[in-house]
Scaffold this active site. Structure first.
Site, mmCIF file in Angstrom:
data_model
loop_
_atom_site.group_PDB
_atom_site.id
_atom_site.type_symbol
_atom_site.label_atom_id
_atom_site.label_comp_id
_atom_site.label_asym_id
_atom_site.label_seq_id
_atom_site.Cartn_x
_atom_site.Cartn_y
_atom_site.Cartn_z
ATOM 1 N N GLU A 79 7.651 -0.090 -6.858
ATOM 2 C CA GLU A 79 6.377 0.298 -6.774
ATOM 3 C C GLU A 79 5.659 0.029 -7.965
ATOM 4 O O GLU A 79 4.228 -0.395 -7.981
ATOM 5 C CB GLU A 79 6.387 1.856 -6.446
ATOM 6 C CG GLU A 79 6.485 2.321 -5.119
ATOM 7 C CD GLU A 79 7.945 2.347 -4.724
ATOM 8 O OE1 GLU A 79 8.677 2.137 -5.895
ATOM 9 O OE2 GLU A 79 8.570 2.572 -3.587
ATOM 10 N N HIS A 110 9.328 13.866 0.107
ATOM 11 C CA HIS A 110 8.634 13.020 0.700
ATOM 12 C C HIS A 110 7.528 13.709 1.225
ATOM 13 O O HIS A 110 7.056 13.483 2.656
ATOM 14 C CB HIS A 110 9.613 12.416 1.994
ATOM 15 C CG HIS A 110 10.208 11.129 1.492
ATOM 16 N ND1 HIS A 110 11.200 11.120 0.607
ATOM 17 C CD2 HIS A 110 10.017 9.775 1.990
ATOM 18 C CE1 HIS A 110 11.475 9.838 0.472
ATOM 19 N NE2 HIS A 110 10.903 9.397 1.305
#
Lengths: 327, 333
Positions: A60, A129
């Site tokens: 990322e 998450h």
């Protein structure tokens, strides 16, 4: 008007902009061959090829920085961060490079990047998450933050974000990709600034954004039907900058405010909206503004605990009733 | 390198050295604030590589030790010094400072202060070149310590995977702030680390500008020909501390003296004298002229330039509003 899903609206915005400008590209994990975790880039790989629809490694920080660097030369990258929880790994490049480069170069460089990411609690995804992180992004000078609450906004905000010369973070929600709604047939650009009165009312303003707009709308319905309270719902689709004038206008009319957010309370959207109310229209208030928000815990896995963490429309109703001395 | 080029490069390296030494003095006089990372000792690295590349045409990006890289790309030394003085005439209009020199017109894409941060930015610049189809390359100058960041590995992987036109130049000066490479890094020779990504790599003496040039020639040609990334490691040394607050207690004066005997400017000067291309008197004249230029033009310009206006504090945070109205208001034509 087409009645399409939120993910279809995002896909359409990508497709139109990529067809128009060869320097619009998109990148992210599984967005190409696999079509995207939420289908938001479905079919684009086949249409525009691997140079412009880039399946990235799971890096990322790396691919976000790559997008920022490409944008210095006029490329318009749309970066999908699969889950906002992973955006922590990319924040250095978003904040230190994209958001600051215009300023620290004295206006010479700019980073017209779009960062899209899904946040929010879905179904028992656990602590790493399920985060909501819009509050982290909305305090960064040089970065715009928008958050669509329906397909029309998802389409129009992305269109405007791609065209805008500033870096824009778009906060989406894992539970909203299959939501249906009307989207104009013709090209439509949603303003990146401002707010929207989604339901007019006179007694209290319910401020929401993204998923919490829907709690507010549902709460307004209940308050009207069951308690005779007329609630106005204001959709804060722009979190940075927040719409000071819109917040002031509504509270000056209703004299009461509730801010609903899925995020935890500290240093959040609610804190900021209430600070603006204090600064802009404190003497218009008939009651102290309140926040409806998540509990300050890492998201638990257990279903019952998870449900207890996240607020919903019932919490908004309760907050209003308490404000009116009815609870 | 041709004699004329060598003479020009010597003159440039003297400017780079004296510019940095003058920064030191201005810092002591409190004309310059913040952090100041100086380049003396490493001049052959930037000069050798850029002689093989095309300054002003190729895109260059680096870390915070960035003054010389900017000047070598074509930035006006007056504007670089004015930036250090925080003046409106500075290359970043006084908003950036020493660590954030930019000259977009000369394709110097900036100095960045997060160690390792420029790696993916450089790959992104290369990606843009690839998309646009130009013959430019991206050149990323960073120190050895940056290679211990995750961005190094993430970027090497992507650059190799997508065959991006980027040259990574590692100026291995043996120290990351105040920690020696032996104490921070499992592998001393940095070019070995990119073998894992199938990126061609090379290492050479970073003190001799001609040696750097020869190795950089090969590197630049490789990248420009469309063969993907290349990694060039230059063994060098910074004479001063990491920044101005660093008293260099972590290394011996003997070690410093040893490196100073291989000074990049003196190596080139002595070679040119030995080749009969110049005399010591010529060299001394260069030094004198350089100092006069720095004092009479660079410093004078910086001293006399105006401060930014406080009214303009928020200028440059976002794009000029008037140019963005269709997207901000949704009223697109």
């Amino acid at each position: 008007m087409a009645n399409i899903m939120y993910w279809e609206a995002i896909q359409r915005a990508h497709d139109e902009e990529m067809a128009r400008d060869p320097l619009v590209i998109c990148m992210g994990e599984d967005i190409g061959v696999a079509g995207g975790t939420y289908k938001a880039t479905k079919g684009l790989y086949e249409k525009y090829g691997p140079l412009r629809v880039m399946d990235t490694p799971i890096s990322e920080g790396g691919f976000t920085g790559l997008a920022v660097g490409a944008s210095f030369l006029g490329v318009r990258p749309i970066v999908e961060i699969m889950s906002v929880n992973f955006a922590w790994l990319a924040m250095d490049q978003m904040f230190n490079s994209a958001a600051k480069v215009r300023y620290m170069s004295g206006g010479q460089l700019t980073a017209p990047c779009v960062f899209r990411s899904a946040g929010g609690a879905a179904h028992q995804l656990g602590a790493q998450h399920s985060a909501r992180m819009e509050k982290v992004f909305m305090g960064i000078a040089g970065l715009r933050v928008v958050t669509p609450s329906n397909p029309k906004q998802a389409y129009g905000l992305l269109k405007s974000a791609i065209r805008c010369d500033d870096p824009v973070f778009i906060n989406e929600h894992e539970l909203m990709y299959n939501m249906k709604g009307e989207v104009p047939d013709g090209e439509y650009f949603h303003p990146l600034e401002g707010s929207e009165v989604t339901r007019a009312g006179t007694d209290v303003t319910l401020f929401g954004y993204n998923i919490s707009v829907h709690w507010c709308l549902k709460a307004a319905e209940i308050l009207d039907k069951q308690y005779g309270i007329s609630a106005e719902v204001v959709d804060l689709y722009s979190l940075a900058p927040l719409d000071r004038a819109g917040i002031k206008a509504s509270v000056s009319k209703t004299h009461r405010a509730v801010v609903a957010e899925e995020d935890e309370a500290p240093v959040g959207v609610g804190s900021e909206v209430i600070a603006i109310i204090n600064e802009e229209c404190f003497f218009e208030l008939d009651a102290a503004p309140v926040r409806v928000h998540s509990a300050l815990v890492p998201q638990p896995y257990n279903h019952t605990l998870e449900k207890a963490t996240i607020p919903d429309h019932e919490d908004v109703v309760k907050a209003v009733l308490k404000m009116f001395g009815k609870a | 390198m041709k004699i004329e080029d060598k003479k020009r490069v010597l003159r440039e390296m003297v400017l780079h050295r004296r510019f940095e030494e003058r920064c030191y003095q201005a810092y002591i006089e409190r004309k310059i604030g913040g952090f100041l990372h100086l380049y003396p000792g490493q001049e052959a690295c930037c000069n050798g590589v850029m002689e093989a590349a095309r300054p002003g045409h190729d895109y260059v990006i680096t870390g915070y030790r960035d003054h010389v890289h900017a000047i070598k790309c074509g930035a006006d030394p007056k504007e670089v010094m004015a930036e250090l003085y925080g003046k409106e005439t500075g290359s970043s209009k006084g908003r950036g400072g020493s660590m954030h020199i930019f000259d977009a017109g000369k394709r110097f894409m900036g100095g960045y202060a997060l160690v390792g941060g420029p790696f993916p930015l450089a790959a992104g610049i290369a990606k843009a070149i690839q998309l646009k189809g130009g013959d430019e390359i991206a050149i990323c100058f960073l120190g050895d310590a940056a290679n211990n960041q995750g961005t190094f590995h993430e970027t090497m992987n992507m650059a190799a995977l997508w065959k991006l036109p980027v040259l990574f130049v590692c100026e291995n000066n043996l120290y990351g702030i105040g920690t020696s490479i032996e104490r921070s890094t499992a592998v001393i020779h940095q070019h070995k680390r990119v073998a894992a990504y199938n990126i061609p790599a090379d290492e050479c003496d970073g003190q001799d500008v001609e040696i750097v040039y020869q190795h950089a020639r090969k590197a630049v040609d490789h990248v420009r020909a469309g063969n993907g990334p290349y990694f060039l490691e230059l063994m060098t040394y910074r004479y001063r501390g990491h920044s101005m607050s660093d008293s260099r207690g972590y290394r011996s004066r003997e070690e410093e003296e040893l490196w100073k005997q291989r000074d990049p400017i003196f190596i080139l000067r002595d070679r040119l004298i030995a080749e009969g291309a110049m005399t010591m008197a010529d060299y001394e004249a260069i030094e004198k002229e350089t100092d006069a230029y720095i004092e009479n033009e660079v410093i004078k310009f910086s001293e006399e330039s105006p401060e930014p206006r406080v009214e303009d504090l928020e200028k440059y945070v976002l794009a000029d509003r008037e140019t963005q109205l269709p997207w901000l208001t949704g009223k697109a034509a």
